[in-house]
Design a protein around this motif. Structure first.
Motif, short mmCIF file in Angstrom:
data_model
loop_
_atom_site.label_atom_id
_atom_site.label_comp_id
_atom_site.label_asym_id
_atom_site.label_seq_id
_atom_site.Cartn_x
_atom_site.Cartn_y
_atom_site.Cartn_z
N GLU A 62 29.80 15.39 2.49
CA GLU A 62 28.52 15.60 3.16
C GLU A 62 28.14 17.08 3.22
O GLU A 62 28.94 17.91 3.66
N GLY A 63 26.92 17.38 2.78
CA GLY A 63 26.46 18.75 2.80
C GLY A 63 26.77 19.53 1.54
O GLY A 63 26.49 20.73 1.46
N TYR A 64 27.37 18.87 0.55
CA TYR A 64 27.71 19.49 -0.72
C TYR A 64 27.09 18.71 -1.87
O TYR A 64 26.82 17.52 -1.75
N LYS A 83 27.39 21.62 8.03
CA LYS A 83 27.35 22.18 9.39
C LYS A 83 28.33 23.31 9.61
O LYS A 83 28.12 24.16 10.47
N ASN A 84 29.41 23.33 8.90
CA ASN A 84 30.42 24.36 9.11
C ASN A 84 30.94 24.85 7.77
O ASN A 84 32.06 24.56 7.37
N PRO A 85 30.12 25.60 7.03
CA PRO A 85 30.45 25.93 5.65
C PRO A 85 31.44 27.09 5.47
O PRO A 85 31.95 27.26 4.37
N THR A 86 31.68 27.86 6.50
CA THR A 86 32.60 29.00 6.36
C THR A 86 34.00 28.47 6.05
O THR A 86 34.59 27.76 6.87
N ALA A 87 34.53 28.82 4.87
CA ALA A 87 35.83 28.30 4.43
C ALA A 87 36.23 28.97 3.13
O ALA A 87 35.47 29.73 2.52
N PHE A 88 37.43 28.66 2.69
CA PHE A 88 37.96 29.08 1.39
C PHE A 88 37.84 27.88 0.46
O PHE A 88 38.35 26.80 0.75
#
Lengths: 113, 113
Positions: A62-64, A83-88
């Motif tokens: 979801e969201g990608y 909703k929470n895209p900050t990641a590696f």
């Protein structure tokens, strides 16, 4: 030398913006994958593709969005709906034969400001 | 459901031996992988087990017991460069998906002088 190239390595994005992460491989692998890695969590599968022009949702799609127009390329778009895209983000590829181990790119670190 | 358990952190001394355990409960079983990941870098493949027993590769060995849903990674003659996260991943039978892996959260190993 064969391998997987991800770009950019670091990316900053404002809330509400879409961003596309590039993944290119010259290993002649059929299958490609996108994983997300967060602190304290295992790698989670976003999308995968076993052949050109075909891809399936993973566990957290979801969201990608993705495309697989060429065997060598599997770009990932992180949309504003995530909703929470900050990641590696890690891209990987694998052969259909042998052990089928994943070969990973160097990763892209996305930070949403 | 799918579940893979590993210890979160371990500490060992340079030159010693350390064993990192992994237990799993997955939908079917079609191989277990161990990967090494240094901070901020891509995971790299260490070992693959699909049959019960021990696979040895230099200083690293991996063991599998399918009946117990258990594996371990054994690192001998520890070196400072072995300080990294060690990821256990299981390939199961997921609706015909090829090479789809489920990852554990990883074990962060710190090697001390």
């Amino acid at each position: 030398d064969g391998g997987i190239t991800q770009s950019p390595k670091y990316l900053f994005r404002k809330e509400g913006q879409n961003v596309t992460l590039s993944c290119e491989q010259n290993l002649n692998h059929d299958a490609m994958y996108w994983y997300r890695q967060d602190p304290g969590q295992g790698l989670r599968l976003i999308y995968y593709s076993q052949i050109v022009n075909d891809f399936q949702k993973g566990d957290i799609a979801e969201g990608y969005s993705v495309s697989r127009e060429k065997k060598e390329s599997f770009p990932l778009t992180v949309t504003s709906a995530q909703k929470n895209p900050t990641a590696f983000y890690l891209c990987a590829s694998s052969r259909k034969t042998g052990t089928g181990e994943l070969f990973f790119g160097e990763g892209s670190r996305l930070t949403v400001l | 459901g799918q579940n893979i358990d590993q210890p979160t952190e371990m500490t060992a001394t340079e030159g010693a031996i350390v064993q990192i355990n992994c237990t799993y409960q997955t939908s079917g079983f079609n191989g277990l992988f161990w990967y090494q990941q240094h901070a901020g870098e891509a995971p790299t493949f260490l070992s693959y087990n699909v049959l019960d027993g021990l696979e040895e590769k230099g200083r690293f060995s991996s063991f599998l017991s399918r009946s117990k849903g258990y594996s371990y990674l054994l690192l001998k003659e520890l070196q400072m460069k072995d300080s990294a996260s060690y990821l256990c991943a299981v390939r199961g039978n997921y609706g015909g998906a090829t090479n789809k892996l489920i990852f554990g959260t990883g074990t962060l190993l710190a090697v001390q002088p």
